[in-house]
Design a protein around this motif. Sequence first.
Motif, PDB file in Angstrom:
ATOM      1  N   PHE A   1       5.041 -93.820  86.339  1.00 20.53           N
ATOM      2  CA  PHE A   1       5.615 -94.156  85.043  1.00 20.53           C
ATOM      3  C   PHE A   1       6.652 -95.269  85.145  1.00 20.53           C
ATOM      4  CE2 PHE A   1       4.534 -89.570  84.877  1.00 20.53           C
ATOM      5  CZ  PHE A   1       3.470 -89.667  83.999  1.00 20.53           C
ATOM      6  N   ALA A   2       6.963 -95.705  86.348  1.00 16.88           N
ATOM      7  CA  ALA A   2       7.916 -96.804  86.519  1.00 16.88           C
ATOM      8  C   ALA A   2       7.208 -98.128  86.236  1.00 16.88           C
ATOM      9  CB  ALA A   2       8.482 -96.795  87.930  1.00 16.88           C
ATOM     10  N   PRO A   3       7.775 -98.997  85.417  1.00 21.92           N
ATOM     11  CA  PRO A   3       7.131-100.288  85.118  1.00 21.92           C
ATOM     12  C   PRO A   3       7.206-101.239  86.303  1.00 21.92           C
ATOM     13  CG  PRO A   3       9.300-100.186  84.108  1.00 21.92           C
ATOM     14  CD  PRO A   3       9.042 -98.823  84.704  1.00 21.92           C
ATOM     15  N   MET A   4       6.288-102.180  86.351  1.00 22.08           N
ATOM     16  CA  MET A   4       6.319-103.195  87.401  1.00 22.08           C
ATOM     17  C   MET A   4       7.546-104.096  87.245  1.00 22.08           C
ATOM     18  SD  MET A   4       3.801-102.823  89.540  1.00 22.08           S
ATOM     19  CE  MET A   4       3.681-104.450  90.291  1.00 22.08           C
ATOM     20  N   ASP A   5       7.922-104.350  85.994  1.00 22.22           N
ATOM     21  CA  ASP A   5       9.106-105.183  85.720  1.00 22.22           C
ATOM     22  C   ASP A   5       9.883-104.524  84.578  1.00 22.22           C
ATOM     23  OD1 ASP A   5      11.033-107.032  85.215  1.00 22.22           O
ATOM     24  OD2 ASP A   5       9.674-108.692  84.800  1.00 22.22           O
ATOM     25  N   PRO A   6      11.009-103.877  84.869  1.00 18.58           N
ATOM     26  CA  PRO A   6      11.749-103.142  83.840  1.00 18.58           C
ATOM     27  C   PRO A   6      12.696-104.003  83.014  1.00 18.58           C
ATOM     28  CG  PRO A   6      12.815-102.838  85.944  1.00 18.58           C
ATOM     29  CD  PRO A   6      11.607-103.695  86.199  1.00 18.58           C
ATOM     30  N   THR A   7      12.770-105.300  83.278  1.00 14.96           N
ATOM     31  CA  THR A   7      13.806-106.120  82.654  1.00 14.96           C
ATOM     32  C   THR A   7      13.713-106.137  81.132  1.00 14.96           C
ATOM     33  OG1 THR A   7      12.435-108.083  83.059  1.00 14.96           O
ATOM     34  CG2 THR A   7      14.172-107.599  84.658  1.00 14.96           C
ATOM     35  N   SER A   8      12.509-105.988  80.580  1.00  9.46           N
ATOM     36  CA  SER A   8      12.385-105.986  79.121  1.00  9.46           C
ATOM     37  C   SER A   8      13.068-104.771  78.505  1.00  9.46           C
ATOM     38  CB  SER A   8      10.907-106.026  78.706  1.00  9.46           C
ATOM     39  OG  SER A   8      10.227-104.870  79.179  1.00  9.46           O
ATOM     40  N   LEU A   9      13.185-103.696  79.293  1.00  3.73           N
ATOM     41  CA  LEU A   9      13.866-102.490  78.803  1.00  3.73           C
ATOM     42  C   LEU A   9      15.385-102.644  78.813  1.00  3.73           C
ATOM     43  CD1 LEU A   9      11.769 -99.792  80.716  1.00  3.73           C
ATOM     44  CD2 LEU A   9      11.564-100.429  78.305  1.00  3.73           C
TER      45      LEU A   9
END
Length: 572
Positions: free
Chosen positions: A176-184
Amino acid sequence: MRTNGIRNKIANLFVCMTAALLIATPAIAQEQLQTTPKLAPAGTGASSDATDPVLIVTLGSLDKLMQDANYITGAVGQPQLGGLFSMIAGSYAQGMDMNQPIGVLVPLVDGVPQPIAVLPTSDIKSILKRLEAQTGGPADELDDGTMVISIGANTIFIQQKGAWAALAPRKELLEFAPMDPTSLFEGMGNDYDIAIRLKVQQVPLETRNMLVSQMRQGFEQAMQKQEGADAEQTREMADSSMKQLEQFINDTDELNLGLNIDKTEQLVAIDSSFTAVDGSKLASLYSGAHAIPSQFASVIRSDAAAYYHAATSIGPEAIEQTRKTLKSSMNSLSGMLESQDNLTPGQADDIKILIDQIVELSMKSISEGRADMGALLLTAEDSFQFVFGAFVADGDEAAQIAKDVAAKLENEPDAPRFEFDRSTYNGVTMHLVEADVPESEDEARKVFGEKLQVHIGTGEKSVYVAIGKESESLMKQLIDNSDSDKSADRPIGQFNLKLKPILEFAQSIESNEGIAAMIEELARGNADGVMTMVQDSIENGQATKITISEGLLKAVGAAAQKAQAANMQGQF
């Protein structure tokens, strides 16, 4: 003011919901996992069982954190602490992207809040290698490349995901971890040293009800410990607050909190915001709050030691909410007064009548759909002036309340002297309350003189109060400027405090080494030591910003160092 009570409830809601999600996770998980299937292994479509993160916590990048730690610890006179932090952080920094923030994401997985940490590194293995001494040995590596380490009794699963690494207490959570969380992290991340975002409506209703049930259980346990004659009244008031808090949980959309150490602007800022679900009862409470022209905006002065100003419209829903809150508070207060052994029945009745009068006038004023007030403090060496003004529905009724108080105190020993209807100034009737200051009260005499004078002014729709030497002239200035402001282009509430003039006044009354150290530090930096708070309306909610200047931080640090030195001298 109505917004103060709401702001307190928002703070309580933020703390309760965040703490519940973080602390109560094991208890919720134990109950939920008894009735829900375990997560499917990665690649089997289990992502449908997880929500978007309901809670996001970010730390600024390591570079930002180290710079800000060095700045803030230097400002308060403890630079060694900043150096220690940088040394510790630097020892773990190799392999980390020093410019990207660190985050913790908490989605609901099968209805259970589950924390997933995300670290900005493209080489988690090298970091784990350097941590072998702390983790008790090298990390285990599973067939799919997942790393496993043990920290005490806890097992942590770690996967590399592009330029980020994800950590979780269960292997299944890593998918469930995104590849790139920066948008969050929009509006968070490097904008703050620490930021928290809670999306309440993404928490399923049954889970929210469970959290509310746990809060209610804690409330009931606390109430069972209440004893004494006023226990029932305390329970009634607390129960009313609990019901309002439950309503807040149901109607809250999003809460945000951020703390930023800004070395460029030389201040610390704390931002908070709250929004309610569009169309909800809570949203309607806030939709009616907008800045309005004010009779008391002249308290906003650059030479003020402190001022507070608020001018806002109040919608019908907020008026009704306030009415209910006041009724509950009055019922509780009446019971408390009846239980006071030091009051005769007649005295208790007199106090209740007085409070009823004040509440009735307050409700009449609020029912006109506006709140408007201002307070101003001016200080200098041996000089103290304070003035307050507020909108009321009926100034004559406010004067009558004061006259009723005077009548009740007329035969009391050492009662203050009242002079009503002494004069009229610019449409405002002037009154005076005067009391002798005992010779033994040397400090009070330095502040107020031999006689404490409280000037009161009552206009058609206003009340003024002034305290301090020559304060009547300051009150007249406020009256003169009541029609000078026609603008509503300002926050609905704002507060400003300058520490230096207040300290100088306090030092002139009684010398104190700690205060002297703070004044010296402020003078050295040519600073006033400012703290501000600005409150404004946003769509379906409210936002508040608090700032603390570097000068104030240095002054507090100087006082702390003075106290530490005194303690060390006392040990020898």
